[in-house]
Every structure is written in structure tokens, then in C-alpha cells.
Design an enzyme around this catalytic site. Structure first.
Site, short mmCIF file in Angstrom:
data_model
loop_
_atom_site.label_atom_id
_atom_site.label_comp_id
_atom_site.label_asym_id
_atom_site.label_seq_id
_atom_site.Cartn_x
_atom_site.Cartn_y
_atom_site.Cartn_z
N TYR A 133 21.99 -2.48 16.63
CA TYR A 133 21.09 -1.34 16.77
C TYR A 133 20.57 -1.37 18.18
O TYR A 133 20.56 -2.41 18.83
CB TYR A 133 19.90 -1.49 15.82
CG TYR A 133 20.21 -1.34 14.35
CD1 TYR A 133 20.57 -0.11 13.82
CD2 TYR A 133 20.09 -2.42 13.48
CE1 TYR A 133 20.83 0.04 12.46
CE2 TYR A 133 20.34 -2.28 12.11
CZ TYR A 133 20.70 -1.05 11.61
OH TYR A 133 20.95 -0.90 10.28
N HIS A 255 25.76 4.90 5.33
CA HIS A 255 24.90 3.74 5.14
C HIS A 255 24.71 3.44 3.65
O HIS A 255 23.64 3.01 3.21
CB HIS A 255 23.54 3.99 5.81
CG HIS A 255 22.94 2.79 6.48
ND1 HIS A 255 23.04 2.56 7.83
CD2 HIS A 255 22.24 1.74 5.99
CE1 HIS A 255 22.41 1.42 8.13
NE2 HIS A 255 21.92 0.91 7.01
N ILE A 289 33.30 1.79 -2.35
CA ILE A 289 34.59 1.17 -2.69
C ILE A 289 34.35 0.08 -3.74
O ILE A 289 33.70 -0.93 -3.46
CB ILE A 289 35.24 0.53 -1.43
CG1 ILE A 289 35.57 1.57 -0.38
CG2 ILE A 289 36.43 -0.35 -1.81
CD1 ILE A 289 36.93 2.21 -0.50
#
Ligand code: FNR
Length: 360
Positions: A133, A255, A289
Site C-alpha cells: 500500500y 478485495h 475461488i
């Protein structure tokens, strides 16, 4: 006492739910607001139908692929997630060892509870990228970039969907924070610790820079020769901008539904992004997933590789390194099987002809 048979990833989710504390389980599970996007990440795969081919001699199936030129055993890596020590005492060290053993890619999170040095030492031959970040204090970002470069991390994954942290209701209700014995190890002693200052997830609040823009991508490029991958793109417009800015990869991600609620499921925006990018950079994706079948669909729609977030944490919660290996092994086996059942002998043969678009 008979050990529970762990057959699919949902079994690990169930185990984690039963064994983690409520606040920790809620933190991993959390989505933003009404969790529409988090749910849709999963449901969207169930809407897709396949067009299997037959009689194609699938006696040998090769699941290997490559990311940024590095061969991995199958197209599934580990997405960056925070605070692995909450799920298992060895934390990220276990995750790093599991991915090294399985020969796939591990994206270490900025918010790790082990330092980038410790992670590198735990799995010296592992293939790793570092997720970063940008901080208001760019010197902090610069320092960590220098460290991961020197440690042999192979790419910088810049997460761009967190100008502010999404509103995760249970974390607020639980007043979730890291217990005192755990630390965001990468930044120990680096933030100016002000007594009584507000914290957000173990880091002083307001350290992330909401003003970041494309010019900061250029700044990052000027700082480091490592490939840069932008994580958090959901539209063809931003994919085009990413390519124009000379990045090496894109992770289509929301996210895990923890940031903007009401945004699209990642598998639903993958095709428009793949079409826009036209092979100029690699496109990866994460979100929802849970099966090898999901992996097959994502690869068919143009992802070079997918990444798992929460499932890796369930594996950790189950048995640390061994649990993460089991998660990856199950996904690998399921992926190989549905490749064969749909007539694909290697990853290059998985393409859009496998998808029944008339139903979508
Ligand atoms: C995340 N994610 C995330 N992403 C990132 O870039 N840096 C981070 O530190 C974290 N931390 C984090 C913690 C937890 C508990 C979760 C669940 C997620 C997002 C993560 O990389 C990924 O995008 C999603 O988790 C993918 O969705 P699934 O696989 O969890 O459905």
C-alpha cells in the site's frame, strides 16, 4: 475419535468457523456493508456453464503454467491476506513453506504478522511477490520496497482499492483489533507511535494515503526495477490506463467484497478486461475461488492465474503449513480432473470455447 475427512475447500471453511474465535472468524469472513459483492463472487461461478469436448486422449494432463515468466505447478497462487498468526501460531511462515513445497506463487501482505525477512528465510526457494500500500509517509513505502527487493521478492503488487477501509459491520461490532502479542511486523517501530492514537487493524489510523493516483504508479516505477502489478482493477477503462502506464500485470479483484459493496463479481468483469488488454500484460484474478472448476472457468475466460484469499486462511486454521498444502492439493486435483473431463490436456488448451456464452 475419527478425524473428519477433508474433501473440498468448504470442509476447511466449516472447520475454521468452528475453531477460530468469533472475532477472528468474523474478521476473515467479513465483507463490506450488505456483503452483496462478497456473495456474488461465489454465485457468479455457479451461473457459468461449460462446453466440454470429448475423445481427446486426456490420459496425460499438464497443469503447469507460468506467471511473469516463472513456471508454477498450476494456475493458483495465494492472495495477500493479513494477520496469518491469528489463524495459526507460525502464521505467514507456514503459508510461505506450503507454497514453496507446492511450487506456486505467494503474495505476501503488507499486513503480515511475520516480517518480509522472516518469510523469505522460512522458504528460501519460494517464489514470492510483495503486496504494498502507499502511505502518506512515502519514506515508509520506499523503505519496504528496498527491503523486499534485496530479499528477492519478484514483483510489487500495488493494491489500489483501499483509499479508505470498507465498512465491515462485524469488525466494528467486535471492535476487532490485533491482540497485544501480535504485531504488524513489517513496520515494527517505524510508525510514530502516539499514545492514545486511533488504530485501525493494528496500524495507526489514517496512514494509508487516499490521494494516490496514477502518478504514484510512475513514482513507484522510478523507485524500483521490479515488475509492478496493479491489484483491484474492475473495468476496461482502468485496465487500459494500467497498460498505458507500463505496468506488468493486473489482478482483477474486489478485495473479496471487503471494500465497495455493490460492485461486480470478479469473474463477471474478467472478460471485458482481458479483451481490453489484448495480451499486452498478464491478467490475473481473485475472489470466490473454492473449486478446481472455478479455476477452470477463470482460466477459460482469460486469467493467466488465479489467487485464493480466505481458503488459504482456512487451511492455516486447520493445520498450518500442512493445511495450506492440503487446500492447494485439493484445488490442484480438482482442476486436473475437470480439465480432463472437459477435454483439455494442458493449460494452453483452456480457452473461451469452453464457456457457454449463450447462457450468460
Ligand atoms: C484480504 N485482502 C487483502 N488484499 C491486499 O491487497 N492486502 C491485504 O492485506 C489484504 N488483507 C486481507 C485480509 C483478509 C482477511 C481477506 C479475506 C482479504 C484481499 C485478498 O487479497 C483477496 O483480494 C481476496 O481475499 C480474494 O477473495 P477470496 O479468495 O477471499 O474470496
Amino acid at each position: 475419535c475419527v478425524e473428519m475427512a477433508m474433501v473440498c475447500l468448504n470442509d476447511f471453511e466449516e472447520y475454521a468457523k468452528q475453531h477460530l474465535s468469533k472475532a477472528t472468524g468474523d474478521y476473515y469472513d467479513a465483507g463490506a456493508d450488505d456483503c452483496c459483492t462478497r456473495e456474488d463472487n461465489l454465485l457468479a461461478y455457479k451461473r457459468i456453464r461449460l462446453r466440454p469436448r470429448i475423445l481427446r486422449d486426456v490420459s496425460i494432463n499438464d497443469t503447469r503454467t507460468s506467471v511473469l515468466g516463472m513456471e508454477i505447478s498450476f494456475p493458483v497462487g495465494i492472495a495477500p491476506t493479513g494477520f496469518h498468526c491469528l489463524a495459526w501460531h507460525e502464521g505467514e511462515l507456514a503459508t510461505a513453506r506450503a507454497t514453496e513445497a507446492v511450487n506456486t506463487c505467494y503474495i505476501a501482505s503488507t499486513y503480515s504478522t511475520c516480517s518480509v525477512e522472516e518469510i523469505a528465510a522460512a522458504a528460501p526457494n519460494g517464489y514470492r511477490w510483495f503486496q504494498l500500500y502507499l502511505y502518506r509517509d512515502r519514506k515508509l513505502s520506499e523503505q519496504i520496497v528496498r527491503r523486499v527487493e534485496a530479499l528477492g521478492y519478484k514483483a510489487l503488487v500495488l493494491t489500489v482499492d483501499v483509499p479508505y477501509t470498507g465498512k465491515r459491520r462485524n469488525d466494528i461490532r467486535n471492535q476487532f483489533k490485533l491482540p497485544p502479542h501480535l504485531k504488524v511486523k513489517n513496520f515494527e517501530g517505524m510508525f510514530q507511535e502516539q499514545a492514545g492514537s486511533q488504530e485501525e487493524y493494528g496500524i495507526p489510523a489514517n496512514t494509508l494515503d487516499p490521494s494516490i493516483s496514477w502518478k504514484d504508479v510512475c513514482w513507484l516505477q522510478s523507485l524500483s526495477r521490479l515488475p509492478i502489478i496493479i491489484k483491484g482493477i474492475l473495468t476496461k477503462e482502468d485496465a487500459e490506463l494500467a497498460v498505458e502506464h507500463g505496468v506488468q500485470g493486473i489482478i482483477v479483484s474486489n478485495h473479496g467484497g471487503r471494500q465497495l459493496d455493490g460492485g461486480p463479481a470478479t469473474i463477471d468483469c474478467l472478460p471485458e478486461i482481458v479483451d481490453a488488454v489484448q495480451g499486452r500484460v498478464e491478467v490475473y484474478m481473485d475472489g470466490g475461488i473454492h473449486t478446481g472448476n472455478d479455476v477452470l472457468k477463470a482460466i477459460a475466460l482469460g486469467a493467466k492465474c488465479v489467487f485464493i484469499g480466505r481458503p488459504a486462511i482456512w487451511g492455516l486454521a486447520y493445520k498450518g503449513e500442512e493445511g495450506v498444502r492440503e487446500i492447494l492439493q485439493i484445488l490442484h486435483d480438482e482442476f486436473r480432473l475437470c480439465m480432463a473431463l472437459s477435454g483439455c490436456r494442458n493449460v494452453a488448451e483452456i480457452n473461451r470455447n469452453l464457456i457457454q456464452f449463450s447462457r450468460l
